[in-house]
Write a protein that holds these residues in place. Structure first.
Motif, PDB file in Angstrom:
ATOM      1  N   THR A  61       0.798  -1.211   0.000  1.00 37.07           N
ATOM      2  CA  THR A  61       0.000   0.000   0.000  1.00 37.07           C
ATOM      3  C   THR A  61       0.828   1.256   0.000  1.00 37.07           C
ATOM      4  O   THR A  61       0.319   2.326  -0.254  1.00 37.07           O
ATOM      5  CB  THR A  61      -0.866   0.052   1.254  1.00 37.07           C
ATOM      6  OG1 THR A  61       0.009  -0.125   2.359  1.00 37.07           O
ATOM      7  CG2 THR A  61      -1.907  -1.007   1.258  1.00 37.07           C
ATOM      8  N   SER A  88       2.697  -4.206   5.332  1.00 36.28           N
ATOM      9  CA  SER A  88       2.168  -4.159   6.686  1.00 36.28           C
ATOM     10  C   SER A  88       3.221  -4.771   7.598  1.00 36.28           C
ATOM     11  O   SER A  88       4.105  -5.458   7.141  1.00 36.28           O
ATOM     12  CB  SER A  88       0.880  -4.952   6.769  1.00 36.28           C
ATOM     13  OG  SER A  88       1.178  -6.314   6.612  1.00 36.28           O
TER      14      SER A  88
ATOM     15  N   SER B  30     -15.004   4.052   7.899  1.00 35.80           N
ATOM     16  CA  SER B  30     -14.270   4.815   6.878  1.00 35.80           C
ATOM     17  C   SER B  30     -14.278   6.312   7.202  1.00 35.80           C
ATOM     18  O   SER B  30     -13.337   7.022   6.874  1.00 35.80           O
ATOM     19  CB  SER B  30     -14.806   4.535   5.475  1.00 35.80           C
ATOM     20  OG  SER B  30     -16.110   4.998   5.347  1.00 35.80           O
ATOM     21  N   ALA B  33     -11.483   6.770   9.651  1.00 41.46           N
ATOM     22  CA  ALA B  33     -10.203   6.688   8.934  1.00 41.46           C
ATOM     23  C   ALA B  33      -9.949   7.961   8.122  1.00 41.46           C
ATOM     24  O   ALA B  33      -8.835   8.493   8.093  1.00 41.46           O
ATOM     25  CB  ALA B  33     -10.196   5.462   8.025  1.00 41.46           C
ATOM     26  N   ASP B  45      -7.001   3.891  -0.465  1.00 43.86           N
ATOM     27  CA  ASP B  45      -6.311   3.658   0.810  1.00 43.86           C
ATOM     28  C   ASP B  45      -7.314   3.604   1.969  1.00 43.86           C
ATOM     29  O   ASP B  45      -7.185   2.764   2.867  1.00 43.86           O
ATOM     30  CB  ASP B  45      -5.284   4.759   1.076  1.00 43.86           C
ATOM     31  CG  ASP B  45      -4.018   4.546   0.265  1.00 43.86           C
ATOM     32  OD1 ASP B  45      -3.510   5.507  -0.310  1.00 43.86           O
ATOM     33  OD2 ASP B  45      -3.554   3.398   0.199  1.00 43.86           O
ATOM     34  N   GLU B  48      -8.975   0.331   1.909  1.00 44.45           N
ATOM     35  CA  GLU B  48      -8.095  -0.736   2.413  1.00 44.45           C
ATOM     36  C   GLU B  48      -8.010  -0.703   3.933  1.00 44.45           C
ATOM     37  O   GLU B  48      -8.040  -1.748   4.596  1.00 44.45           O
ATOM     38  CB  GLU B  48      -6.693  -0.577   1.824  1.00 44.45           C
ATOM     39  CG  GLU B  48      -6.593  -1.045   0.392  1.00 44.45           C
ATOM     40  CD  GLU B  48      -5.249  -0.727  -0.243  1.00 44.45           C
ATOM     41  OE1 GLU B  48      -5.193  -0.711  -1.463  1.00 44.45           O
ATOM     42  OE2 GLU B  48      -4.273  -0.478   0.498  1.00 44.45           O
ATOM     43  N   ILE B  49      -7.890   0.504   4.479  1.00 42.38           N
ATOM     44  CA  ILE B  49      -7.826   0.629   5.939  1.00 42.38           C
ATOM     45  C   ILE B  49      -9.124   0.099   6.552  1.00 42.38           C
ATOM     46  O   ILE B  49      -9.115  -0.662   7.522  1.00 42.38           O
ATOM     47  CB  ILE B  49      -7.603   2.106   6.352  1.00 42.38           C
ATOM     48  CG1 ILE B  49      -6.193   2.550   5.973  1.00 42.38           C
ATOM     49  CG2 ILE B  49      -7.838   2.306   7.851  1.00 42.38           C
ATOM     50  CD1 ILE B  49      -5.947   4.045   6.110  1.00 42.38           C
ATOM     51  N   THR B  50     -10.242   0.499   5.946  1.00 37.17           N
ATOM     52  CA  THR B  50     -11.545   0.073   6.470  1.00 37.17           C
ATOM     53  C   THR B  50     -11.644  -1.460   6.440  1.00 37.17           C
ATOM     54  O   THR B  50     -12.071  -2.081   7.418  1.00 37.17           O
ATOM     55  CB  THR B  50     -12.682   0.702   5.629  1.00 37.17           C
ATOM     56  OG1 THR B  50     -12.472   2.110   5.600  1.00 37.17           O
ATOM     57  CG2 THR B  50     -14.039   0.407   6.225  1.00 37.17           C
ATOM     58  N   ASP B  52      -9.152  -3.530   6.502  1.00 39.07           N
ATOM     59  CA  ASP B  52      -8.220  -4.053   7.510  1.00 39.07           C
ATOM     60  C   ASP B  52      -8.823  -4.018   8.915  1.00 39.07           C
ATOM     61  O   ASP B  52      -8.554  -4.887   9.737  1.00 39.07           O
ATOM     62  CB  ASP B  52      -6.916  -3.241   7.515  1.00 39.07           C
ATOM     63  CG  ASP B  52      -6.047  -3.555   6.299  1.00 39.07           C
ATOM     64  OD1 ASP B  52      -5.079  -2.824   6.055  1.00 39.07           O
ATOM     65  OD2 ASP B  52      -6.351  -4.539   5.603  1.00 39.07           O
ATOM     66  N   ILE B  80      -5.107   1.869  13.086  1.00 33.48           N
ATOM     67  CA  ILE B  80      -4.623   1.401  11.775  1.00 33.48           C
ATOM     68  C   ILE B  80      -4.339   2.610  10.879  1.00 33.48           C
ATOM     69  O   ILE B  80      -3.341   2.641  10.147  1.00 33.48           O
ATOM     70  CB  ILE B  80      -5.641   0.436  11.127  1.00 33.48           C
ATOM     71  CG1 ILE B  80      -5.635  -0.889  11.893  1.00 33.48           C
ATOM     72  CG2 ILE B  80      -5.307   0.190   9.660  1.00 33.48           C
ATOM     73  CD1 ILE B  80      -6.603  -1.934  11.361  1.00 33.48           C
ATOM     74  N   SER B  81      -5.197   3.617  10.947  1.00 33.52           N
ATOM     75  CA  SER B  81      -4.995   4.813  10.108  1.00 33.52           C
ATOM     76  C   SER B  81      -3.707   5.529  10.493  1.00 33.52           C
ATOM     77  O   SER B  81      -2.929   5.948   9.635  1.00 33.52           O
ATOM     78  CB  SER B  81      -6.169   5.774  10.267  1.00 33.52           C
ATOM     79  OG  SER B  81      -7.371   5.130   9.993  1.00 33.52           O
ATOM     80  N   ARG B  84      -0.778   3.597   9.317  1.00 33.69           N
ATOM     81  CA  ARG B  84      -0.613   3.739   7.865  1.00 33.69           C
ATOM     82  C   ARG B  84       0.039   5.080   7.526  1.00 33.69           C
ATOM     83  O   ARG B  84       0.965   5.148   6.721  1.00 33.69           O
ATOM     84  CB  ARG B  84      -1.979   3.623   7.191  1.00 33.69           C
ATOM     85  CG  ARG B  84      -1.975   3.806   5.675  1.00 33.69           C
ATOM     86  CD  ARG B  84      -1.355   2.643   4.952  1.00 33.69           C
ATOM     87  NE  ARG B  84      -2.106   1.429   5.172  1.00 33.69           N
ATOM     88  CZ  ARG B  84      -2.998   0.926   4.330  1.00 33.69           C
ATOM     89  NH1 ARG B  84      -3.210   1.524   3.187  1.00 33.69           N
ATOM     90  NH2 ARG B  84      -3.647  -0.179   4.597  1.00 33.69           N
TER      91      ARG B  84
END
Lengths: 408, 180
Positions: A61, A88, B30, B33, B45, B48-50, B52, B80-81, B84
């Motif tokens: 990502t 990750s 979302s 995020a 992105d 993807e975070i959502t 995850d 997670i956000s 990232r």
């Protein structure tokens, strides 16, 4: 120590105010979730055990900026590329060189020689570095796009690998197109991008690896392709007759080589899908014959590697076709390492192999036949490694425990 | 499907419950995020975070509790956000004010005590102060957004936030935490 308020609020566990929710594409999110859960569930021996391909790319990502100096053709530069093309923590910890392990003496396993790809003029491609050991091949490439070409943040590139050993050529791929693709990570200018591919393959030493990169496409095409494959396979099943037994359907699958038909369908899908950059780039890279074995422990089809924090299951073990398997590792301190959330381990729990109360540690990630720990484990800490093989013949489930390793 | 049923089925690893969870909470997750990202990440992105977040919840379904499901999702989405963003070397907002404690950074017990103490301090605050602080520091909402959602003017929001932060500071000092 000091903490700022944002950090402190990450400790908050109470009730939260309602917020105005923004619309999102929940179908797309469901697709992504399904994709990930099915990747975890379908841990099966491949129909062709020679064909393994694992890519870190599915979850890649990162889009970040890296200084030009970091990309110099040297060991340090390669490591920096690897760090930034990881996805990750779980995947990162699986990668050699970037997991904090001691890399002294690993120079024999690394090549930073630049190999240029030939192909479409729109993008010039060269290797940024390679890592190889007895069963792992990791390749980072640098892709420079021509003036006027713009690469979106969601761009991925599809790789195809072939291993040549003398007169033998083995195409290394599976049916999971998503798992084969790598996301392009931006360099420090708008023309330079990087991608890393990670493959496990037996007897890689002394071989030549043919690499072909084909088209730069949006990431969404990968999921769309998987959905299309499922629909296509369902169509084949309906044409065959869904009332037939599983055994008949499996036999039909084999006789008609539906594996190949699936791969052909996938290739055709990617050929026809919307592309960000159309093109093909090829190169051949040599893997030395005398590479060092970095395994810390190898026994009866299991290979424990401290440097990659992973345990590799040899798919050539005597596992029935179509069966699934789950390794369970018991440490000497009583902790158990297994995967939660799969039907297999739920069965093991329900049948008392271990209980929810047992102190357990999940495998951090599972990619095909590589199970990665969330932290390194010394082989001397392992009391027992068992492989549970689940074979469902359509009417009855049989579960067999194979003791792979037991400490003296 | 209500949260109690969702959690019960998630604990049993029922995939239909995971789908229902995504259906019910994907907009919320979302949004959290997106707030944390503050415009630095694109739609893909955020998606993807959502995803995850839901995968993480799926893996940890044995830890779920119906009463706290929504908050639990928000905490995971936030973490997670932030991870990232840090991984992508984007700057995660930090506040100009920091508390200072003399605890040992390595000690999990000390960390837990700080967390418990902090939760207790927040729960002692007035509902308005708590909401302002949570929107700003937990959800990463901007002043205009907070003002709109709380139906107050932006200037009231700024003043309220300033006062709430001072009251938080006082309470933390009372409990022995220095404030820089």
């Amino acid at each position: 120590m000091s903490k700022n308020l944002y950090d402190l609020f990450s400790e908050y566990r109470g009730e939260l105010p309602e917020i105005k929710e923004e619309k999102c594409d929940s179908e797309r999110i469901k697709q992504l979730v399904r994709q990930q859960t099915s990747e975890k569930k379908n841990i099966k021996v491949r129909r062709n055990p020679k064909m393994f391909i694992i890519s870190i790319a599915a979850a890649l990502t990162a889009v970040t900026s890296i200084t030009a100096a970091a990309y110099s053709d040297n060991f340090g530069g390669f490591k920096k590329v690897l760090r930034r093309t990881e996805a990750s923590p779980a995947v990162n910890s699986e990668l050699p060189l970037v997991n904090g392990s001691d890399t002294d003496g690993m120079e024999d396993n690394i090549s930073v020689d630049s190999v240029a790809f030939t192909g479409s003029d729109s993008v010039s491609v060269k290797t940024a570095g390679m890592y190889y050991d007895n069963n792992t091949f990791m390749l980072s490439v640098e892709m420079k796009v021509s003036d006027g070409i713009s690469i979106r943040d969601d761009a991925v590139v599809i790789p195809y690998f072939t291993k040549y050993n003398g007169d033998t050529a083995v195409e290394m791929r599976d049916q999971s197109g998503a798992a084969n693709a790598a996301k392009l990570v931006k360099g420090d200018d708008f023309q330079t991008y990087y991608a890393t591919f990670y493959i496990t393959e037996k007897d890689i030493a002394g071989s030549t690896i043919g690499v072909r990169l084909e088209n730069i496409i949006p990431r969404a095409a990968l999921t769309d392709c998987q959905t299309a494959i499922v629909a296509e396979q369902n169509k084949w099943h309906e044409e065959f007759g869904t009332d037939s037994s599983i055994e008949d359907w499996k036999a039909y699958w084999k006789e008609n080589d539906l594996d190949k038909r699936t791969l052909d369908f996938m290739d055709s899908y990617y050929r026809d899908c919307d592309k960000i950059v159309e093109g093909s780039w090829t190169a051949e890279v040599e893997v030395p014959a005398d590479i060092a074995d970095t395994s810390t422990f190898e026994n009866n089809g299991f290979r424990v590697k401290a440097d990659t924090l992973s345990i590799t299951v040899d798919a050539e073990r005597d596992i029935p076709e179509g069966a699934s398997y789950e390794p369970v590792i018991t440490l000497k301190n009583g902790d158990v390492i297994f995967t939660t959330g799969t039907k297999e381990t739920e069965w093991l729990k329900e049948n008392g192999v271990f209980t929810s109360e047992d102190k357990h540690e999940n495998f951090a990630s599972i990619y095909s036949n590589v199970f990665s720990y969330s932290k390194p484990h010394d082989v001397n800490d392992i009391a027992e490694v068992s492989m549970y093989i689940f074979n469902y013949d359509g009417s009855e489930l049989t579960v067999e425990k194979n003791l792979v390793y037991t400490a003296d | 499907m209500d949260d109690e049923k969702l959690v019960r089925l998630l604990r049993k690893k029922k995939e239909e419950a995971l789908e229902a969870l995504v259906e019910k909470y994907s907009a919320y997750v979302s949004t959290v995020a997106r707030n944390v990202a503050g415009g630095t990440l694109g739609n893909s992105d955020i998606e993807e975070i959502t995803a995850d977040v839901f995968i993480t919840v799926w893996k940890k379904s044995s830890e779920l509790c119906a009463d706290t499901l929504r908050s639990y999702l928000a905490v995971i989405a936030r973490n997670i956000s932030i991870d990232r963003l840090r991984k992508l070397h984007y700057t995660v907002p930090i506040d100009e004010l920091e508390i200072d404690d003399s605890s040992d950074v390595e000690s999990n017990t000390d960390q837990r005590l700080i967390a418990d103490e902090f939760n207790s301090v927040i729960n002692e605050m007035s509902q308005r102060d708590r909401e302002l602080l949570l929107r700003y520091y937990f959800y990463y909402q901007k002043i205009p957004q907070i003002a709109a959602e709380m139906s107050i003017s932006e200037s009231s929001c700024k003043t309220g936030l300033f006062r709430a932060r001072n009251r938080l500071k006082e309470k933390l000092i009372e409990r022995g935490y220095g404030y820089e």
